[in-house]
Scaffold this active site. Structure first.
Site, PDB file in Angstrom:
ATOM      1  N   CYS A 107      20.621 126.384  45.702  1.00 53.50           N
ATOM      2  CA  CYS A 107      19.440 127.324  44.866  1.00 53.50           C
ATOM      3  C   CYS A 107      18.971 128.407  45.275  1.00 53.50           C
ATOM      4  O   CYS A 107      18.433 129.243  44.670  1.00 53.50           O
ATOM      5  CB  CYS A 107      18.239 126.331  44.748  1.00 53.50           C
ATOM      6  SG  CYS A 107      17.141 125.918  45.999  1.00 53.50           S
ATOM      7  N   CYS A 129      14.311 127.560  62.235  1.00 55.65           N
ATOM      8  CA  CYS A 129      12.927 127.606  62.019  1.00 55.65           C
ATOM      9  C   CYS A 129      12.618 127.455  60.544  1.00 55.65           C
ATOM     10  O   CYS A 129      12.974 128.580  59.972  1.00 55.65           O
ATOM     11  CB  CYS A 129      12.280 128.815  62.930  1.00 55.65           C
ATOM     12  SG  CYS A 129      10.416 128.846  62.813  1.00 55.65           S
TER      13      CYS A 129
END
EC number: 1.8.4.12
Length: 144
Positions: A107, A129
């Site tokens: 997406c 991260c």
């Protein structure tokens, strides 16, 4: 929508929606981070200190992104992983080359950044991260 397995990852970008459609299914904070490339607050995310066995999926489309076996405590204030499920994320270099933006391969939702060569004792010497708000978690014992 049920979380997808790595084998069921659709073609890149095959889960496209207009902003109005995203706003209807995401919280305002999820929209800000996933669609507008924001960052959630350091140390405040739901998954920063979670180390339960399971799978982390995209909060936007449900694609499985990371297994808990690749999560580690980097001390950075965000969930950190040393590797993603193959084919689940895209990495795009940012200006300056210090880090790579990571997005969901399905997406295109913004997940966070990858940093390399920081000296962590992980198999890849990488730190993915990831914003907690970009993730959903399914424990190993739950049905997906």
């Amino acid at each position: 929508m049920a979380a997808m397995t790595a084998a069921a990852v659709p073609a890149t970008g095959s889960f496209q929606k207009q902003d109005e459609e995203w706003r209807a299914v995401l919280s305002p904070e999820q929209f800000r981070v996933l669609r507008l490339k924001g960052t959630d607050k350091r140390g405040k995310g739901e998954f920063t200190k979670k180390f339960e066995e399971g799978t982390y999926s995209c909060a936007g489309c449900g694609t499985a992104l990371y297994k808990s076996t690749t999560k580690f405590d980097s001390g950075c204030g965000w969930p950190a992983f040393f590797d993603a499920i193959p084919g689940a994320i895209k990495q795009t270099p940012e200006a300056g080359g210090r880090r790579m933006e990571i997005t969901c391969a399905v997406c295109d939702g913004h997940l966070g950044h990858v940093f390399k060569g920081e000296g962590y004792s992980t198999p890849t010497d990488q730190r993915h991260c990831v914003n907690s708000v970009s993730l959903k978690f399914s424990s190993a014992g739950s049905s997906q």
